[in-house]
Design an enzyme around this catalytic site. Structure first.
Site, PDB file in Angstrom:
ATOM      1  N   GLU A 107     -23.289  58.916  15.925  1.00 29.06           N
ATOM      2  CA  GLU A 107     -24.277  58.422  16.896  1.00 29.06           C
ATOM      3  C   GLU A 107     -24.216  56.900  16.940  1.00 29.06           C
ATOM      4  OE1 GLU A 107     -28.296  59.751  16.070  1.00 29.06           O
ATOM      5  OE2 GLU A 107     -29.155  57.906  16.860  1.00 29.06           O
ATOM      6  N   GLU A 152     -32.541  50.160  20.979  1.00 29.18           N
ATOM      7  CA  GLU A 152     -33.643  50.965  20.436  1.00 29.18           C
ATOM      8  C   GLU A 152     -34.640  50.056  19.726  1.00 29.18           C
ATOM      9  OE1 GLU A 152     -32.616  53.563  17.152  1.00 29.18           O
ATOM     10  OE2 GLU A 152     -34.430  54.740  17.387  1.00 29.18           O
TER      11      GLU A 152
END
Ligand code: NAG
Ligand code: NAG
Ligand code: NAG
Ligand code: NAG
Ligand code: NAG
Ligand code: NAG
Length: 374
Positions: A154, A159
């Site tokens: 990932e 974020e």
């Protein structure tokens, strides 16, 4: 406690070996920055923009069972009818947002969006997201993962959560992918073990140096571009605000050289972690959740917000979420010149395994750590 002690000593061994290996390497080799090896040229193979932006994405269509947010990731038809995912006719840019107009009753969840690309993108690629606004006061992310996560890894390009000031960039992998900080260009390295099974799956995170990379300052600066390179030599992220975007990117040229970008704000060279081994073709994802494992953790929430995440924000008329939206001019995908790294995906609705399910106290704040131990 025993389990965490064992996993701690395991990761310690690995990083010790890694350190020795890196140390022996550095005697013979100068430190090479990504891009310095060869100025790779990339050609555009796919663009999501304008009126067709939402073609080629799957909508999750279910409540957030991945990160335990107080959110329902709506279907494509609900997103369309309630205008949670649409192309703004004035700007021609895509809006992906949290419902800020519905009154949510106690014990209900609030509607929001999670979309992932039908195609996967293999090693030898770059993706560029040009955005004017990112959600804040929530838990947003623009990221990617392989279908069989944690196998295939990932890459979190953008974020953070709540009212934090900086973007946070992170990799999550199977055990064995370690970063050695002196080899990274990143200025603030939060953790170097990318394994999902270490540190409650906090991953190997790096804090963005620019406070215009998240929140109100991002919006005030008219946003910017996040560039992710997924190369055999390593994974790198660049951030440029609106006024500092390199010409070869802002000119919309279908081709650019990685050398035009300078030093990345985050990078994870393959030396600490064989990219080909730990990473497989990725689906790009935009999502916004509310509260949930990381952002809603009491200690994490209290760092930048007051009150109780669900009771005081999710419940009620939604006016807390007027800034909870992505405003995206384009997402472009590039492959090493002369190749095409797009792996044609399935347009059927597929559910992905959770990447954050065990994140829990990912913020690694002192408060969160105390909570973990109690
Ligand atoms: C989430 O829901 C989907 C669809 O029902 C299911 O396939 C998946 O296993 C669930 N994930 C988790 C982590 O419970
Ligand atoms: C935009 O980036 C440039 C170059 O790094 C910097 O000088 C400027 O302060 C940034 N602007 C904002 C609003 O952060
Ligand atoms: C981001 O921060 C780095 C390091 O401080 C700086 O060199 C770069 O110019 C900044 N970029 C932007 C867009 O502000
Ligand atoms: C690049 O494309 C965007 C829309 O995709 C447009 O708004 C912008 O003006 C273009 N820039 C140039 C320099 O052509
Ligand atoms: C909801 O948020 C949007 C921005 O995403 C804003 O334009 C709109 O005014 C808000 N709606 C209400 C009812 O406040
Ligand atoms: C990363 O480290 C910086 C500097 O110590 C800190 O301010 C930031 O909160 C950390 N990020 C996370 C997600 O723990």
């Amino acid at each position: 406690m025993r389990i965490s002690f064992q996993s701690f000593s395991f990761s310690l061994n690995l990083s010790f070996l890694n350190m020795m290996w890196q140390a022996s390497l550095s005697i013979f080799l100068p430190v090479l920055l990504p891009g310095a090896l060869a100025a790779t040229t990339y050609d555009m193979v796919k663009e999501f923009s304008g009126s067709t932006f939402f073609d080629g994405w799957n909508f999750y269509g279910k409540f957030d069972n991945l990160t335990n947010g107080d959110a329902i990731f709506v279907t494509s038809s609900v997103a369309k009818s309630s205008k949670l995912a649409y192309v703004d006719s004035t700007t021609n840019r895509a809006i992906i947002k949290v419902d800020n107009t519905t009154k949510v009753a106690l014990s209900d969840k609030r509607n929001t969006v999670r979309i992932s690309t039908q195609d996967e993108i293999g090693v030898g690629s770059v993706w560029i997201a040009d955005m004017y606004h990112v959600p804040y006061g929530v838990w947003p992310a623009f990221w990617s993962q392989a279908p069989n996560w944690p196998t295939g890894g990932e890459i979190d390009t953008f974020e953070h959560w709540n009212m934090e000031l900086h973007n946070e960039m992170t990799l999550h992998t199977n055990p064995g992918c370690q970063q050695v900080s002196p080899a990274q260009t990143s200025t603030v390295v939060n953790s170097t073990d990318c394994s999902f099974s270490s540190n409650s799956n906090a991953g190997c995170g790096v804090m963005g140096p620019n406070d215009s990379s998240y929140g109100a300052k991002f919006a005030a600066a008219q946003g910017g571009v996040f560039i992710t390179e997924f190369a055999e030599s390593g994974i790198s992220v660049w951030f440029f605000n609106r006024t500092s975007i390199p010409t070869s990117i802002s000119s919309n040229s279908s081709s650019f050289s990685i050398a035009d970008l300078g030093t990345p704000v985050a990078n994870w060279p393959t030396g600490g972690c064989a990219i080909d081994t730990f990473f497989k073709p990725q689906n790009l994802i935009f999502d916004i959740t509310l509260c949930g494992d990381a952002a809603g953790n009491k200690a994490v929430f209290a760092q930048t917000c007051s009150g109780i995440c669900y009771d005081d924000y999710v419940v009620g008329d939604g006016s807390n979420y007027n800034n909870a939206y992505f405003d995206v001019a384009s997402v472009r995908v590039y492959s090493v010149a002369g190749t095409n790294t797009l792996v044609k995906g399935n347009s059927a609705l597929t559910f992905r395994p959770s990447s954050w399910a065990t994140l829990g106290v990912a913020a690694l704040s002192t408060g969160a750590m105390i909570l973990l131990q109690s």
